[in-house]
Scaffold this active site. Structure first.
Site, PDB file in Angstrom:
ATOM      1  NE  ARG A  18      -3.886  -2.118  -0.105  1.00 13.68           N
ATOM      2  CZ  ARG A  18      -3.685  -3.385  -0.457  1.00 13.68           C
ATOM      3  NH1 ARG A  18      -2.487  -3.809  -0.833  1.00 13.68           N
ATOM      4  NH2 ARG A  18      -4.685  -4.233  -0.446  1.00 13.68           N
ATOM      5  CD  GLU A  48      -2.802   0.901  -4.596  1.00 12.06           C
ATOM      6  OE1 GLU A  48      -2.774  -0.314  -4.863  1.00 12.06           O
ATOM      7  OE2 GLU A  48      -3.795   1.457  -4.069  1.00 12.06           O
ATOM      8  CB  SER A  93      18.109  14.022   2.982  1.00 13.54           C
ATOM      9  OG  SER A  93      19.064  13.031   3.312  1.00 13.54           O
TER      10      SER A  93
END
Lengths: 150, 150, 150, 150, 150, 150, 150, 150, 150, 150
Positions: free
Chosen positions: B92, B95, B118
């Protein structure tokens, strides 16, 4: 009538061009349509369907035609773009997940049990935090926990 | 003297087994070594070198031997584990990056100019937020902005 | 005390071997632990954590030791097994998705709006349907609709 | 006479554009050609050859020309579209197969013996099921069992 | 009782070793179990479950133990072995498909309509045909036509 | 004079369109040029150079111009099309090779020694065989054996 | 006003064409905009946003229009070009990293502790060094050390 | 006499373990064998054959046996390790090449003509450069130019 | 003046078309520019920069314009074309390397020590050798040995 | 009797170890079995079945047991080793094919017509050629031309 709907990637390129040429920021656009900042950028880049009234406002502000409105409103297919994942600005997020993803999984299960953080009932926040050692990018992922439930 | 150092993945498996059998949470371990929670889990899973004093405490608490300490202290090679990226709890996050990554890139550049967040001067926070519609997982990425500087 | 927890793939191989040697069906095991059939098989193959009482029953029935129980109870990492996807029995499901997946996406959006069928709040049913032209395999995917909600 | 036949992906884009502009649902189109819903969507997206009479009706309803009819009638090559598999709405089906595919294989063999569920002698049903906890997407795969037969 | 079942690849290696050491051909084994030649080789290499009586005969002939019988009888997972596809003897078949596959698809559709040649209700024959210009390998694929049928 | 030669894929699309519009079968075309059926289809799809006289006849029959003739005559580069390998009608051949390829390799070596079936000195035959249980697709690969010879 | 911004790859092709036709070296261009040599080439190829004044000078020198200026100024997405990595001149750098990368990692950690050489706060120098045995290419990577800092 | 030679990866693990346990730096080892620093680390990690006298000194210093010497002396196969390329410390070099590689190619050709920087007649230097803004990692690639010469 | 330089692949297609239409062989072209045969073909296909005088002769012979000359003269990026590697005529070379590459490596090291055959200071020869058993293709790779030299 | 046959990769490692320890060159071994040099190395590395008499001589010379003989004699599966293709000594051959492969294809077709150079009826020669500018590696591929013949 028989022309295909403009691809969302074309609409996004037109929005970007008009936004830059008119000196408008993404924040300006988000305010004009009264929508969250990250959602606005993501939707105008093609990742969310845009409600018709908001699409209309965006295109009026930017001087774009009805074809762009129609494209923005359409339901997207959200294809992962592996190429842009190598852009250094985006890559750092993937690297962070490679390093911390398994730890986040452990902590989600310890705190919530077996399940996931939803990426659908989900929002993302972007902020700048001043720091004397150099300002910082702060990204917050906020998703509903969903437990594996048969 | 001539045995190789225990691989960090083996040390992690021993730590996980001892942690579960003794009923200790990751939070318990983080408190015992006085370190941030996500850092602790990530380091014990092998993604960060662990200072010798902290490694010693962990192994005392869990009843593990010197070989585990030596393994924890060693500088890691942080290899991305593509297989575990398909685990739904971890997927997830990937995604969400596929959907929102390009938008975050736009906003970083709008706010900070050309550069990156960073992933080294960086911390991650994990929290649970109560919500009547279902509690939520809240993950915060907090990294120093680095501008492209020749 | 310092041994790692048995990998779930090893536990699954032991369960399969004992099940075959004792002539027990998956249905027999599902009944013994009073759990849905597909869930039971999937969990014993390592895809779900098994509650301790059910894991104990399974291992008693099959004559397996505590190491298997401990392995079954552990939270899994659900790694996609690309190799087994080429098995013809499993491949047909992937082929069906290749042919019908975009159509299912269209219909989900038409009926429910922008969102997904959850694979977490989700169950699968397996049935045999008699047919004079040859009996049929009937698989039902049943998942809660989740709308994209910011 | 010497122009190539319109690609099915172009025909699909024209059908989608006309369908949206005329405010017709996929169900409307399925009813007009008296065909099952999932089959209709899949065929108009290019995955099945469409009988000439049905193709003619679709193009009359949508005001599309003979080139679209000719394209719909042609035998397709059903190429798997790996890119769209990353769309979250479609991905959930693949994830479900990763989690439950091996279990379904076990159950097919237990119930039917060595063989497969056909993806050719096969149909898919789509339904919405009301549920107080949130309505559900219900997908049924229904395929003839084929046993390995020399 | 708690040992896992011998992997089919191990059983295959033992069968190959015993076959070579005893100077038996694959044809000898096929005759002994009264089964088609290609089926026999394929099944003993692990691609088909072997009926218990045939597995017993094979292991008696080759002097192999019950563990091999149990392995042969088990339902296989038929994983495609991409590595061995680069072996020149096997590669030529893949190359032939690359050159002639689209033509075979055209001819199947011209002759039978929309559908496939089944790879399940299917048999393969192997023969040597004498030819003054050099003997020839003749492989026949013979599968039931399955039409797309909703 | 300076235009590039028409790509073979374009020529194939024109041949297919003209063939369908004129109601000609592949068999009709094969007869007209007095060539084997599978060779004809494969060559017209771009996998073999077509002799000038045969290319001329094909284009006369189909009403296609000299550019198509020039394209058909040109020596092809026979690139494997991985995408079309996922078409179910073509995929079944690949699946059959995954299951039976190693067995065929064993039998080739048993019968002929170390070497291969040529895919160059090679022909393919396509046939329909009537069967009360459903007609069958019969494909025959017939290639010269080549022994590894230094 | 509604045209999209020229892609950076198109701008780069125009710059390369004009540079060659006018007989200007990359060094000439770098001098004209008073910028480091490697930075200049990289930026004009599309890897860095070019300040407006420098972009204007470049386009005046090369006789290119405002569209190129607008393209050069835009923030790039720095996508890794895997294809060009196989060019022998570029490949040798990748090969050197394959051979010496792990050693450089060891030395960075020995000298600096846990962290990285920044690729953002970073510069590259290119030089030719005369050598009687054949002149040498000397490339210097010079990046700020960043320590893992929570 | 019939044991295989120890793999170089095993020898490297033993060298690393002994080096750490004895508190020796890579520089210490390089000095003891009077060899360049980067070469020494790379060779002991398995990327170069080590002359017998140097291998003997290393193993004496570290208290390792003859099997390690034999392994170090053997000619290596220098296989690229794609997994370790995702380690952040190593990844930054690859990212720098993605950004600057095409520019370096342009400059090599401008300065030297058509050809490459050799990765064989080649050396790498590693240095720390003090900087008030944070010390810097300085890596120098120094390779002989080779022109394409027929 | 602002048009991009013609891509080398386009120039190659024009050269091939003109060569075929005029009935000229590659050998004819090589003779006309007084260059080695394999070098000539490779350079005209885009793999080597062509000296201006030779490019001019080629285009005069073939009746091609200045755009082709400009394209031929340009420094190429030599990208490996993985697709054409599956062409059977080219694939056989790759297969030979898969079978004999490790042996050639052993022999290079035995004869020359640690190093490589240069692919830059390198030439290839093509010849036909008559043989009563069928004429043979003879390809000679001739490259300077480069030893690993620090 | 029931042990599997030693894998050819294990046999090769034993042969290499014994060869090095006894100070024998590959040429020595080739002479002892009176076989071509490249063939000998390739076969002993596992790419060709070795006749029993030659395998026996090799194992007598090297002091290896019957298990190695049995392994050498067995028919190999010649799997392409993609990893070793990145070794610089082997990679140069692949690079040469990337640069010159399409040219060789053109020349084979020009000289011989449509067909291939056989990699089965094929031999490879390795030689050192003295050159004042540095000695050269000369590799000759010599394969029978096979024309596409139906």
């Amino acid at each position: 009538m028989t022309a295909p709907i403009m691809p969302k990637s074309d609409a996004a390129e037109l929005i970007i061009a008009a936004r830059i040429r008119q000196g408008l920021s993404w924040s300006d656009l988000a305010e004009r349509i009264d929508a969250p900042l990250v959602w606005t950028v993501s939707a105008l880049l093609g990742q969310h369907p845009v409600p018709a009234d908001k699409a209309t406002v965006v295109c009026e502000v930017l001087g774009l035609g009805d074809g762009v409105i129609e494209s923005l409103v359409r339901q997207p297919t959200r294809v992962a773009d592996d190429a842009s994942a190598s852009d250094p600005t985006i890559y750092r997020f993937h690297e962070a997940l490679a390093v911390y993803g398994p730890a986040l999984k452990e902590l989600i299960h310890e705190e919530f049990g077996d399940g996931i953080m939803s990426a659908i009932n989900f929002k993302v926040d972007f902020a700048r935090r001043a720091d004397p050692d150099g300002d910082r990018v702060v990204i917050t992922f906020d998703g509903k926990f969903l437990d594996y439930r048969w």
